[in-house]
Design an enzyme around this catalytic site. Structure first.
Site, short mmCIF file in Angstrom:
data_model
loop_
_atom_site.label_atom_id
_atom_site.label_comp_id
_atom_site.label_asym_id
_atom_site.label_seq_id
_atom_site.Cartn_x
_atom_site.Cartn_y
_atom_site.Cartn_z
N GLU A 1 -13.07 -12.82 -6.57
CA GLU A 1 -11.78 -12.15 -6.75
C GLU A 1 -10.73 -12.65 -5.77
OE1 GLU A 1 -15.13 -9.19 -7.62
OE2 GLU A 1 -14.63 -10.53 -5.97
N SER B 1 -7.44 1.62 -3.02
CA SER B 1 -6.22 0.83 -3.17
C SER B 1 -6.57 -0.56 -3.70
CB SER B 1 -5.51 0.71 -1.82
OG SER B 1 -4.53 -0.31 -1.85
N GLU C 1 2.18 1.68 -3.41
CA GLU C 1 1.11 2.13 -4.30
C GLU C 1 0.82 3.62 -4.11
OE1 GLU C 1 -3.50 0.87 -5.47
OE2 GLU C 1 -2.61 0.13 -3.60
N GLU D 1 0.82 -1.21 0.00
CA GLU D 1 0.00 0.00 0.00
C GLU D 1 0.86 1.26 0.00
OE1 GLU D 1 -4.23 0.34 1.82
OE2 GLU D 1 -2.81 0.90 3.40
N LYS E 1 -15.76 -10.24 6.92
CA LYS E 1 -14.70 -11.10 6.39
C LYS E 1 -15.26 -12.43 5.89
CE LYS E 1 -11.13 -8.42 7.42
NZ LYS E 1 -10.38 -7.73 6.36
N GLU F 1 -16.25 -11.59 2.52
CA GLU F 1 -15.08 -11.28 1.70
C GLU F 1 -14.44 -12.54 1.10
OE1 GLU F 1 -11.09 -8.54 2.16
OE2 GLU F 1 -11.65 -9.86 3.82
N CYS G 1 -8.68 -2.20 3.37
CA CYS G 1 -8.61 -3.31 4.34
C CYS G 1 -9.96 -3.78 4.83
CB CYS G 1 -7.78 -2.88 5.55
SG CYS G 1 -6.06 -2.57 5.16
N CYS H 1 -11.74 -1.89 13.51
CA CYS H 1 -11.96 -3.34 13.65
C CYS H 1 -12.16 -3.74 15.11
CB CYS H 1 -10.76 -4.11 13.10
SG CYS H 1 -10.29 -3.66 11.44
#
Length: 559
Positions: free
Chosen positions: A357, A310, A273, A270, A349, A352, A290, A490
């Site tokens: 992907e 990102s 990037e 990151e 999550k 996710e 994230c 989180c």
């Protein structure tokens, strides 16, 4: 002004409710539909008090000069009991669970109810078993706390539908939650007082994998070590890293690794990037990736700005990608035999890892609560376990990886690495105090190679909307933005122990910052395991191999 509660004269500020004044003076009034920080709805009538021979809801009634209040008169106690009995008739008839997740059952016990008095004429509903979240209207008491939580997040995936006997909480058109704009953040779950909303339980699947001959490894997120102890009656903010690792070994995992390793890896990619985008002056501001609930939110509501996000996968998915390539090859494990389990503070999550992907790099996600249940199923005496360490090398991490669990932590960790790798200089002060804490919106700036980089941190999706509107109106002054769906980050995720309130969240946060401060390695780019991984396998940040394994793309979703 002065009021009297239970024959005690109290001085209080104007414009405060009776409930607020009572709380400030350690006078307990039970509540159910009330949530701190939300507008009082006063529908459950559990918080009734007596004023001038009248019963009034304390959550919505303002205290007035000279008011004489009783919280435990005969009239109050009788009304509280019958209102609780009526609510229990809406809940599952046989449910009298003694649990922090069943606030109604706790109130029922306290008012002396041992069995349901009224017959329920409630309809029977099919349980909606989603990828991440399960909703059971058979247990719902229509308190509205979940609806308020969803509205506060600016998602509005659920609301009340129909009237009277037919009233229920549901997504629009009675769609399944998975077919709605729900982002799976789990804030509704934390709000529910009767466990009518809960995470999809994957403990049975994990136990099944552990009994097989497969090589089952586990990784644990930073926030879990600062909250798991609460499930075993330890004070909020107690770091239980060593006991957590020990319990996972006793459960039977082959290797216990740290998601903070994945966090350090995320920072390497990151930060690189960000520097690239700053040099090219393209797709700014760059926004962190994230948080899977945040990603689904922008995919639904602002897909035109996905190029600002990102491309980095989240830390646990980066870990999964490395486990199923580098780790698999290094230790000669057949990919079909390798099972990766993530223990996360987050319900999103679970969604996710089902995204195509992500290529099933993580097989199962357990929440903090699910891990606690697993420990209890195995009858492990958690509080008396000796501390143990993570396995090397994917268990080695920096303090920067630790603070990922708190709002502002991803930004702080990224800035530590971005500045030092871009300038070749050491930061004199590693702590970015201006972006720590519970504020909805935090900002700052740093000069990197002569360029002033403006950054911002937002938590809670209603605040994310404000930043996105700034971008939409070309009013955004920031180059780098961190977004976390859950208030506080989180550490207050939908998979965390219940209750999760501001006081508890702040204590969990401080535990992570102390852990960072005490770590001998506090910069992601100085983690020797990360350095070795790039030397042996990835080459450099943003290399072709790194792009293939550690980066992803997003999709436009409907509303």
């Amino acid at each position: 002004m002065k009021i009297t509660i239970n024959n005690k004269e109290i001085e209080c500020q104007p414009n405060k409710t009776i409930l607020e004044v009572a709380k400030e003076n350690d006078i307990e009034i039970p509540t159910l539909c009330y949530q701190e920080g939300f507008e009082a709805r006063a529908v459950c009538r559990i918080c009734l008090v007596e004023v001038d021979n009248k019963l009034l809801p304390s959550c919505s009634t303002k205290a007035k000069e000279g008011m004489v209040i009783s919280t435990e008169s005969k009239k109050v106690l009788e009304a509280r009991k019958i209102n609780t009995e009526l609510l229990m008739s809406k809940h599952i008839q046989s449910c009298f669970v003694e649990s922090k997740e069943h606030e109604l059952c706790k109130i029922a016990k306290n008012v002396g109810i041992r069995q349901a008095k009224f017959d329920s004429n409630k309809k029977t509903y099919i349980v909606d078993k989603g990828i991440a979240i399960v909703t059971d209207n058979n247990q719902c008491i229509l308190c509205g706390r979940c609806v308020q939580a969803c509205q506060m997040q600016n998602v509005n995936a659920i609301d009340f539908a129909y009237r009277s006997y037919h009233t229920k909480v549901t997504p629009a058109y009675e769609n399944k939650l998975d077919d709605s704009v729900c982002v799976n953040c789990g804030q509704c779950l934390l709000a529910c007082p009767v466990n009518a909303i809960y995470e999809k339980d994957d403990t049975k699947e994990v136990l099944k994998a552990l009994k097989s001959k497969k090589h089952v490894i586990v990784q644990t997120a930073p926030a879990v070590r600062a909250s798991l102890g609460e499930e075993f009656d330890l004070p909020a903010g107690t770091l239980v890293t060593g006991k957590m690792v020990s319990s996972l070994r006793k459960i039977g995992f082959k290797k216990i690794f740290d998601t903070q390793f994945g966090a350090d890896l995320t920072i390497m990619e990151e930060a690189a990037e960000l520097i690239k985008r700053l040099k090219e002056n393209k797709n700014l501001p760059m926004i962190t990736s994230c948080c899977p609930a945040w990603i689904k939110y922008i995919e639904h509501f602002y897909p035109e700005f996905l190029n600002h996000v990102s491309t980095c996968k989240s830390p646990h998915d980066m870990f999964g990608a490395i486990a199923k390539s580098y780790y698999k090859d290094k230790y000669k494990i057949n990919k079909k035999d390798l099972v990766v389990v993530s223990v996360m503070p987050c319900t999103a999550k679970k969604f996710e890892i089902q995204r195509k992907e992500m290529k099933k790099e993580v097989d199962y996600v357990l929440t903090t609560r699910e891990l606690a249940r697993l420990i209890k199923i195995k009858k492990i005496d958690f509080n008396n376990l000796a501390d143990e360490d993570f396995d090397a090398a994917l268990g080695l991490s920096s303090g920067a990886g630790t603070i990922f669990g708190a709002s502002g932590g991803v930004m702080e960790a990224a800035l530590r690495t971005a500045y030092e790798t871009a300038t070749g200089k050491k930061l004199e002060m590693l702590e970015f105090n201006q972006i720590r804490g519970m504020s909805d919106f935090k900002e700052g700036s740093i000069i990197i190679n002569g360029k002033t980089v403006n950054f911002a941190v937002v938590n809670g999706l209603h605040n994310a909307k404000e930043v996105l509107e700034q971008i939409k109106n070309k009013e955004c002054k920031y180059d780098f933005i961190e977004v976390m769906a859950c208030p506080g980050g989180c550490i207050a995720g939908g998979g965390q122990p219940i209750p999760t309130n501001k006081e508890i969240v702040e204590k969990r946060m401080q535990a992570l910052y102390i852990n960072d401060k005490n770590n001998t390695i506090r910069r992601s780019h100085e983690n020797p395991a990360i350095i070795q991984l790039y030397e042996e396998f990835l080459g450099r940040p943003l290399s072709k191999k790194a792009e293939k394994l550690l980066h992803t793309n997003y999709i436009k979703r409907g509303i």
